[in-house]
Design an enzyme around this catalytic site. Structure first.
Site, PDB file in Angstrom:
ATOM      1  N   PHE A  22       0.859  -1.185   0.000  1.00 25.50           N
ATOM      2  CA  PHE A  22       0.000   0.000   0.000  1.00 25.50           C
ATOM      3  C   PHE A  22       0.900   1.242   0.000  1.00 25.50           C
ATOM      4  CE2 PHE A  22      -3.294   2.893   1.098  1.00 25.50           C
ATOM      5  CZ  PHE A  22      -4.507   2.260   0.958  1.00 25.50           C
ATOM      6  N   ALA A  56      -0.120  -1.631   5.776  1.00 26.03           N
ATOM      7  CA  ALA A  56       0.557  -1.452   7.063  1.00 26.03           C
ATOM      8  C   ALA A  56      -0.064  -2.335   8.146  1.00 26.03           C
ATOM      9  CB  ALA A  56       0.508   0.006   7.473  1.00 26.03           C
ATOM     10  N   GLU A  58      -1.022  -5.226   8.083  1.00 28.76           N
ATOM     11  CA  GLU A  58      -0.543  -6.619   8.047  1.00 28.76           C
ATOM     12  C   GLU A  58       0.936  -6.740   8.440  1.00 28.76           C
ATOM     13  OE1 GLU A  58      -2.531  -5.353   5.365  1.00 28.76           O
ATOM     14  OE2 GLU A  58      -4.176  -6.225   6.486  1.00 28.76           O
ATOM     15  N   VAL A  81       1.478   5.302   5.940  1.00 29.36           N
ATOM     16  CA  VAL A  81       0.060   5.552   6.195  1.00 29.36           C
ATOM     17  C   VAL A  81      -0.204   7.046   6.022  1.00 29.36           C
ATOM     18  CG1 VAL A  81      -1.820   5.383   7.854  1.00 29.36           C
ATOM     19  CG2 VAL A  81      -0.046   3.616   7.804  1.00 29.36           C
ATOM     20  N   ILE A  82      -1.117   7.347   5.117  1.00 28.99           N
ATOM     21  CA  ILE A  82      -1.418   8.750   4.830  1.00 28.99           C
ATOM     22  C   ILE A  82      -2.835   9.069   5.307  1.00 28.99           C
ATOM     23  CG2 ILE A  82      -1.582  10.506   3.019  1.00 28.99           C
ATOM     24  CD1 ILE A  82       0.394   8.827   1.381  1.00 28.99           C
ATOM     25  N   THR A  86      -8.085   6.929   4.370  1.00 27.84           N
ATOM     26  CA  THR A  86      -9.064   6.086   5.035  1.00 27.84           C
ATOM     27  C   THR A  86      -9.395   6.695   6.385  1.00 27.84           C
ATOM     28  OG1 THR A  86      -9.448   3.928   6.023  1.00 27.84           O
ATOM     29  CG2 THR A  86      -7.193   4.653   5.949  1.00 27.84           C
ATOM     30  N   HIS A  88      -9.638   5.260   9.051  1.00 30.99           N
ATOM     31  CA  HIS A  88      -8.967   4.577  10.153  1.00 30.99           C
ATOM     32  C   HIS A  88      -7.436   4.624  10.069  1.00 30.99           C
ATOM     33  CE1 HIS A  88      -9.516   1.453   7.113  1.00 30.99           C
ATOM     34  NE2 HIS A  88      -8.592   0.747   7.698  1.00 30.99           N
ATOM     35  N   ARG A 127       9.465  12.385   3.772  1.00 33.89           N
ATOM     36  CA  ARG A 127      10.003  11.362   4.683  1.00 33.89           C
ATOM     37  C   ARG A 127      10.453  10.094   3.963  1.00 33.89           C
ATOM     38  NH1 ARG A 127       5.164  12.666   9.046  1.00 33.89           N
ATOM     39  NH2 ARG A 127       5.737  14.854   9.170  1.00 33.89           N
TER      40      ARG A 127
HETATM   41  N1  INI Z   1      -2.497   0.772   4.450  1.00 33.13           N
HETATM   42  C1  INI Z   1      -1.343   1.443   4.414  1.00 33.13           C
HETATM   43  O1  INI Z   1      -0.269   0.833   4.457  1.00 33.13           O
HETATM   44  N2  INI Z   1      -1.341   2.787   4.304  1.00 33.13           N
HETATM   45  C2  INI Z   1      -2.499   3.512   4.256  1.00 33.13           C
HETATM   46  O2  INI Z   1      -2.444   4.756   4.133  1.00 33.13           O
HETATM   47  C3  INI Z   1      -3.726   2.815   4.303  1.00 33.13           C
HETATM   48  N3  INI Z   1      -4.949   3.549   4.217  1.00 33.13           N
HETATM   49  O3  INI Z   1      -4.941   4.776   4.354  1.00 33.13           O
HETATM   50  O4  INI Z   1      -6.005   2.923   4.016  1.00 33.13           O
HETATM   51  C4  INI Z   1      -3.702   1.411   4.406  1.00 33.13           C
HETATM   52  N4  INI Z   1      -4.843   0.703   4.462  1.00 33.13           N
HETATM   53  C5  INI Z   1      -4.861  -0.735   4.263  1.00 33.13           C
HETATM   54  C6  INI Z   1      -4.623  -1.494   5.537  1.00 33.13           C
HETATM   55  O5  INI Z   1      -3.285  -1.372   5.970  1.00 33.13           O
HETATM   56  C7  INI Z   1      -4.897  -2.985   5.346  1.00 33.13           C
HETATM   57  O6  INI Z   1      -4.061  -3.509   4.347  1.00 33.13           O
HETATM   58  C8  INI Z   1      -6.344  -3.270   4.987  1.00 33.13           C
HETATM   59  O7  INI Z   1      -7.215  -2.621   5.893  1.00 33.13           O
HETATM   60  C9  INI Z   1      -6.618  -4.779   5.018  1.00 33.13           C
HETATM   61  O8  INI Z   1      -6.435  -5.260   6.337  1.00 33.13           O
END
Ligand code: INI
Length: 154
Positions: A22, A56, A58, A81-82, A86, A88, A127
């Site tokens: 991701f 992230a 996982e 993670v931005i 999302t 969450h 970053r």
């Molecule tokens: N995963 C990320 O690594 N970065 C993000 O910014 C992100 N957003 O924003 O949704 C993100 N979502 C996916 C999450 O990590 C899981 O892979 C997914 O929810 C399945 O469990």
């Protein structure tokens, strides 16, 4: 006074790296930064194992497996993670950070976080190898130091 410090020498050490797909535009830069740092400090490519996870959230599962397997001196966690992508995002950050700390403390294997937490794309760019450095590189150098320090602590 006795001072114990870690050396920045990665010769003969093995590292596991968990990197999320991701936001791969950023996480691939973190991976480049981390491996560049390890190799520049003496680690050979064969001693670096990379595991890819979807996002992230996982990362901790794969980090735990790598920490427990006994093959790695330290494990790096690389993700991005931005906020806003999302609702969450904050939750993911908190959960992943807590999980990584627990894994390190429970297993005794250093787990270093190269998790970029950004409010927007500009911060993620900064970053991941531009003006604020590279969080992957930062995690790698900290890993090398911690492995050495732990080998010297009573
Ligand atoms: N995963 C990320 O690594 N970065 C993000 O910014 C992100 N957003 O924003 O949704 C993100 N979502 C996916 C999450 O990590 C899981 O892979 C997914 O929810 C399945 O469990």
């Amino acid at each position: 006074m006795k001072e114990i410090i870690g050396e920045l020498d990665a010769k003969g050490l093995s590292f596991g790296i968990v990197v999320s797909r991701f936001n791969s535009f950023f996480t691939e830069q973190l991976l480049l930064g981390a491996t560049d740092c390890l190799v520049r400090h003496g680690c050979i490519g064969d001693d670096i194992t990379v595991a890819r996870v979807p996002g992230a959230a996982e990362i901790p599962m794969a980090v735990k497996r790598m920490a427990l397997c006994g093959k790695f001196n330290a494990v790096l966690a690389l993700g991005c993670v931005i906020q806003g992508a999302t609702p969450h995002a904050e939750l993911i950050n908190t959960q992943v950070s807590r999980a990584l700390s627990s894994i390190a403390l429970d297993t005794g294997v250093p787990v270093l976080s190269g998790l970029v937490s950004a409010n927007n794309l500009d911060q993620a760019v900064e970053r991941s190898g531009t003006k604020a450095g590279n969080k992957g590189w930062d995690a790698a150098i900290a890993a090398i130091e911690m492995v050495s320090l732990l080998s010297r602590l009573p």
